[in-house]
Design a protein around this motif. Sequence first.
Motif, short mmCIF file in Angstrom:
data_model
loop_
_atom_site.label_atom_id
_atom_site.label_comp_id
_atom_site.label_asym_id
_atom_site.label_seq_id
_atom_site.Cartn_x
_atom_site.Cartn_y
_atom_site.Cartn_z
N ARG A 12 3.74 -0.61 3.08
CA ARG A 12 3.65 -0.17 4.48
C ARG A 12 2.69 -1.10 5.22
N PRO A 13 3.16 -2.27 5.59
CA PRO A 13 2.28 -3.26 6.23
C PRO A 13 1.59 -2.74 7.48
N GLU A 14 2.25 -1.84 8.20
CA GLU A 14 1.63 -1.31 9.41
C GLU A 14 0.41 -0.46 9.08
N VAL A 15 0.45 0.24 7.95
CA VAL A 15 -0.70 1.03 7.51
C VAL A 15 -1.82 0.10 7.04
N VAL A 16 -1.45 -0.95 6.33
CA VAL A 16 -2.45 -1.93 5.90
C VAL A 16 -3.14 -2.54 7.11
N ALA A 17 -2.37 -2.90 8.13
CA ALA A 17 -2.95 -3.50 9.34
C ALA A 17 -3.96 -2.56 9.99
N LYS A 18 -3.64 -1.27 10.05
CA LYS A 18 -4.58 -0.29 10.61
C LYS A 18 -5.82 -0.16 9.73
N ALA A 19 -5.63 -0.17 8.40
CA ALA A 19 -6.75 -0.05 7.48
C ALA A 19 -7.76 -1.18 7.67
N LEU A 20 -7.26 -2.37 7.97
CA LEU A 20 -8.14 -3.52 8.16
C LEU A 20 -9.02 -3.39 9.40
N ARG A 21 -8.67 -2.49 10.31
CA ARG A 21 -9.40 -2.36 11.57
C ARG A 21 -10.16 -1.03 11.70
N CYS A 22 -10.19 -0.24 10.63
CA CYS A 22 -10.72 1.12 10.79
C CYS A 22 -12.18 1.26 10.39
N GLY A 23 -12.85 0.18 10.01
CA GLY A 23 -14.27 0.26 9.70
C GLY A 23 -14.64 0.29 8.24
N ALA A 24 -13.69 0.25 7.34
CA ALA A 24 -14.00 0.17 5.91
C ALA A 24 -14.62 -1.18 5.59
N ASP A 25 -15.53 -1.21 4.63
CA ASP A 25 -16.12 -2.47 4.21
C ASP A 25 -15.09 -3.37 3.52
N ALA A 26 -14.16 -2.77 2.81
CA ALA A 26 -13.12 -3.51 2.10
C ALA A 26 -11.87 -2.64 2.02
N VAL A 27 -10.73 -3.28 1.93
CA VAL A 27 -9.45 -2.59 1.81
C VAL A 27 -8.83 -2.92 0.47
N ILE A 28 -8.27 -1.90 -0.17
CA ILE A 28 -7.53 -2.09 -1.42
C ILE A 28 -6.06 -1.85 -1.13
N VAL A 29 -5.27 -2.91 -1.18
CA VAL A 29 -3.82 -2.78 -1.00
C VAL A 29 -3.24 -2.39 -2.36
N ASP A 30 -2.52 -1.30 -2.36
CA ASP A 30 -2.01 -0.74 -3.62
C ASP A 30 -0.56 -1.13 -3.86
N PRO A 58 -12.80 -8.02 3.39
CA PRO A 58 -12.29 -8.36 2.06
C PRO A 58 -11.13 -7.46 1.66
N VAL A 59 -10.10 -8.06 1.07
CA VAL A 59 -8.94 -7.32 0.60
C VAL A 59 -8.80 -7.52 -0.90
N HIS A 60 -8.79 -6.39 -1.60
CA HIS A 60 -8.48 -6.37 -3.03
C HIS A 60 -7.07 -5.82 -3.18
N VAL A 61 -6.42 -6.15 -4.27
CA VAL A 61 -5.09 -5.63 -4.54
C VAL A 61 -5.09 -4.94 -5.89
N ARG A 62 -4.64 -3.69 -5.88
CA ARG A 62 -4.42 -3.02 -7.16
C ARG A 62 -3.00 -3.35 -7.61
N VAL A 63 -2.92 -4.17 -8.65
CA VAL A 63 -1.61 -4.57 -9.17
C VAL A 63 -1.07 -3.47 -10.07
N ASN A 64 0.16 -3.65 -10.51
CA ASN A 64 0.74 -2.69 -11.44
C ASN A 64 0.12 -2.85 -12.82
N ALA A 65 0.22 -1.80 -13.60
CA ALA A 65 -0.41 -1.78 -14.92
C ALA A 65 0.13 -2.90 -15.80
N LEU A 66 -0.77 -3.52 -16.55
CA LEU A 66 -0.35 -4.55 -17.49
C LEU A 66 0.66 -3.95 -18.47
#
Length: 271
Positions: A12-30, A58-66
């Motif tokens: 949901r790229p639109e949700v990610v875009a909002k998350a980047l502007r909402c005041g969090a120190d970092a965003v984790i894209v899942d 800063p953007v971190h990504v939670r990848v799928n399980a190994l």
Amino acid sequence: MILTWLYAPGDRPEVVAKALRCGADAVIVDLEDSVSASRKEYARAATAELLTERPPVPVHVRVNALGSPWAGADLTALVRLHGLAGLRLPKIDSAEQIGRVADRAGGVALYALLESALGVERAYDIARAHPSLHGLTLGEADLRADLGVTAEAGLDWPRSRVVVAARAAGLAPPAQSVFPDIRDLEALAASCARGRALGFLGRAAIHPRQLPVIEGAYLPRPEEVTAAEEIVTAARAAPGALALPDGRFVDPAVVAAAHRTLTLSRRADAH
């Protein structure tokens, strides 16, 4: 210093875009739990497109399980992108898993999510598995299911175990796992206070409304700042162990903790 992390679903790229502007120190894209199997490839592609440039936080990504059908492609698509600040590795239960990812990640900061009894038992070995590993945290939903825990207090020992393992390995204090009820901010505040008492620093959120509560819980109170200032001032005047006029004994470890409190207080002042 990062206190607030906000999860956003990668499909949901639109949700990610909002998350980047909402005041969090970092965003984790899942790319894992919040993305259905049919949308994994789309989520990966959208996230890779986002990270071709450096985002505003800063953007971190939670990848799928190994070992899942998607993990290898996730790593291949992400590890060389300029906008990637870190990889979150779910369901880690061995140091060898960290080593395998580190060999492919080219120095990208890695964070291990411990979500099983086995992962918690091996926390210290995992924490010192590779220099690219920058942190540990718990995946508490899966851990609750694995342990059969039905009350918050049942997680105190695993939480303390992760805090101790991170410290023993020279890693930063871990952030708390997400609080699943986005409506009950009072319970979130109480849970954060408990986490702070156990040695956590900051917390991941699943909704922007949780961010001010998390930050408020982890910023030092005025009396803590005053006490820290007294300790630092006394330590500068008389280096080494000493006793303050009110009888408190101060050694280098106490001074280091006071400096951390003052660092956090400067963050509050900046806001």
